[in-house]
Design a protein around this motif. Structure first.
Motif, mmCIF file in Angstrom:
data_model
loop_
_atom_site.group_PDB
_atom_site.id
_atom_site.type_symbol
_atom_site.label_atom_id
_atom_site.label_comp_id
_atom_site.label_asym_id
_atom_site.label_seq_id
_atom_site.Cartn_x
_atom_site.Cartn_y
_atom_site.Cartn_z
ATOM 1 N N ASP A 1 0.694 -1.086 -0.006
ATOM 2 C CA ASP A 1 0.089 -0.119 -0.063
ATOM 3 C C ASP A 1 0.820 1.042 0.056
ATOM 4 O O ASP A 1 1.560 1.474 0.772
ATOM 5 N N PRO A 2 0.925 2.095 -1.220
ATOM 6 C CA PRO A 2 1.660 3.394 -1.126
ATOM 7 C C PRO A 2 1.548 4.401 -0.008
ATOM 8 O O PRO A 2 2.253 5.068 0.220
ATOM 9 N N ARG A 3 0.286 4.270 0.881
ATOM 10 C CA ARG A 3 0.078 5.009 1.584
ATOM 11 C C ARG A 3 0.758 5.037 2.962
ATOM 12 O O ARG A 3 0.972 6.013 3.578
ATOM 13 N N PHE A 4 1.481 3.944 3.020
ATOM 14 C CA PHE A 4 2.232 3.790 4.134
ATOM 15 C C PHE A 4 3.885 4.392 3.920
ATOM 16 O O PHE A 4 4.645 4.401 4.838
ATOM 17 N N TYR A 5 4.136 4.759 2.822
ATOM 18 C CA TYR A 5 5.481 5.691 2.533
ATOM 19 C C TYR A 5 5.444 6.966 2.667
ATOM 20 O O TYR A 5 4.379 7.637 1.978
ATOM 21 N N ASN A 6 6.699 7.397 2.926
ATOM 22 C CA ASN A 6 6.671 8.758 3.364
ATOM 23 C C ASN A 6 7.461 9.521 2.376
ATOM 24 O O ASN A 6 7.125 10.770 2.024
ATOM 25 N N TYR A 7 8.472 8.741 1.574
ATOM 26 C CA TYR A 7 9.462 9.520 0.600
ATOM 27 C C TYR A 7 9.383 8.746 -0.440
ATOM 28 O O TYR A 7 9.623 7.604 -0.522
ATOM 29 N N TRP A 8 9.570 9.448 -1.652
ATOM 30 C CA TRP A 8 9.421 8.853 -2.944
ATOM 31 C C TRP A 8 10.631 9.442 -3.761
ATOM 32 O O TRP A 8 10.914 10.576 -3.770
ATOM 33 N N GLY A 9 11.028 8.512 -4.659
ATOM 34 C CA GLY A 9 12.103 8.787 -5.750
ATOM 35 C C GLY A 9 11.411 9.573 -6.848
ATOM 36 O O GLY A 9 9.882 9.527 -6.829
ATOM 37 N N GLN A 10 11.966 10.161 -7.643
ATOM 38 C CA GLN A 10 11.190 11.053 -8.756
ATOM 39 C C GLN A 10 10.557 10.069 -9.740
ATOM 40 O O GLN A 10 10.046 10.464 -10.612
ATOM 41 N N GLY A 11 11.026 8.726 -9.820
ATOM 42 C CA GLY A 11 10.539 7.940 -10.992
ATOM 43 C C GLY A 11 11.313 7.751 -12.007
ATOM 44 O O GLY A 11 12.062 8.635 -12.507
ATOM 45 N N THR A 12 11.517 6.552 -12.579
ATOM 46 C CA THR A 12 12.185 6.308 -13.789
ATOM 47 C C THR A 12 11.458 5.275 -14.553
ATOM 48 O O THR A 12 10.936 4.364 -14.188
ATOM 49 N N GLN A 13 11.638 5.267 -16.130
ATOM 50 C CA GLN A 13 10.700 4.806 -17.062
ATOM 51 C C GLN A 13 11.441 3.569 -17.275
ATOM 52 O O GLN A 13 12.641 3.602 -17.643
ATOM 53 N N VAL A 14 10.915 2.238 -17.464
ATOM 54 C CA VAL A 14 11.487 1.312 -18.026
ATOM 55 C C VAL A 14 10.369 0.658 -18.943
ATOM 56 O O VAL A 14 9.194 0.578 -18.891
ATOM 57 N N THR A 15 11.086 0.579 -20.450
ATOM 58 C CA THR A 15 10.159 0.349 -21.384
ATOM 59 C C THR A 15 10.884 -1.168 -22.114
ATOM 60 O O THR A 15 11.734 -0.998 -22.452
ATOM 61 N N VAL A 16 9.830 -2.143 -21.904
ATOM 62 C CA VAL A 16 10.262 -3.369 -22.814
ATOM 63 C C VAL A 16 9.390 -3.482 -24.022
ATOM 64 O O VAL A 16 8.271 -3.555 -23.858
ATOM 65 N N SER A 17 10.298 -3.515 -25.049
ATOM 66 C CA SER A 17 9.752 -4.008 -26.392
ATOM 67 C C SER A 17 10.790 -4.554 -27.434
ATOM 68 O O SER A 17 11.946 -4.312 -27.209
#
Length: 124
Positions: free
Chosen positions: A108-124
């Motif tokens: 559940d993401p609601r339990f987390y206080n801090y987050w990274g900025q996100g990174t895209q992973v593309t598989v094709s």
């Protein structure tokens, strides 16, 4: 503010591998619950794997046997090794830190206080 800095996303062919990295604050690496989430377009973030302060891990069935979470205290980093990637793994990936012990509902993401900025992973 607490910052988590991610790196390592990109494009890969089916069957390939990628390793994501996340630099976390030094005082969290041995204390708090840390995990990786991913987000598909139009859907909520989903927890895929987590590691607690003692190094114990839990992993979602969707990636079990293919994805591995680890951490390194020396360079205060969290990692996600992804093997056997398939197009269904294409998503934005996020590292997260919960300022507490890992809950049983770690997905559940609601339990987390801090987050990274996100990174895209593309598989094709």
């Amino acid at each position: 503010p607490v910052q988590l800095v991610e790196s390592g996303g990109g494009s890969v062919q089916p069957g390939g591998s990628l390793r994501l990295s996340c630099v976390v604050p030094k005082d969290t690496i041995g204390t708090f619950c840390m995990g990786w989430f991913r987000k598909f377009p139009g859907r909520e973030r989903e927890g895929i794997t987590v590691i607690d302060s003692n190094g114990r891990t839990s992993t979602a069935d969707s990636v079990k046997g293919r994805f591995t979470i680890s951490k390194h205290s020396g360079n205060h980093s969290l990692y996600l090794q992804m093997n056997g990637l398939n197009p269904g793994d294409t998503a934005e990936y996020y590292c997260a830190v919960a300022a507490r012990l890992c809950p049983t509902t770690w997905t559940d993401p609601r339990f987390y206080n801090y987050w990274g900025q996100g990174t895209q992973v593309t598989v094709s």
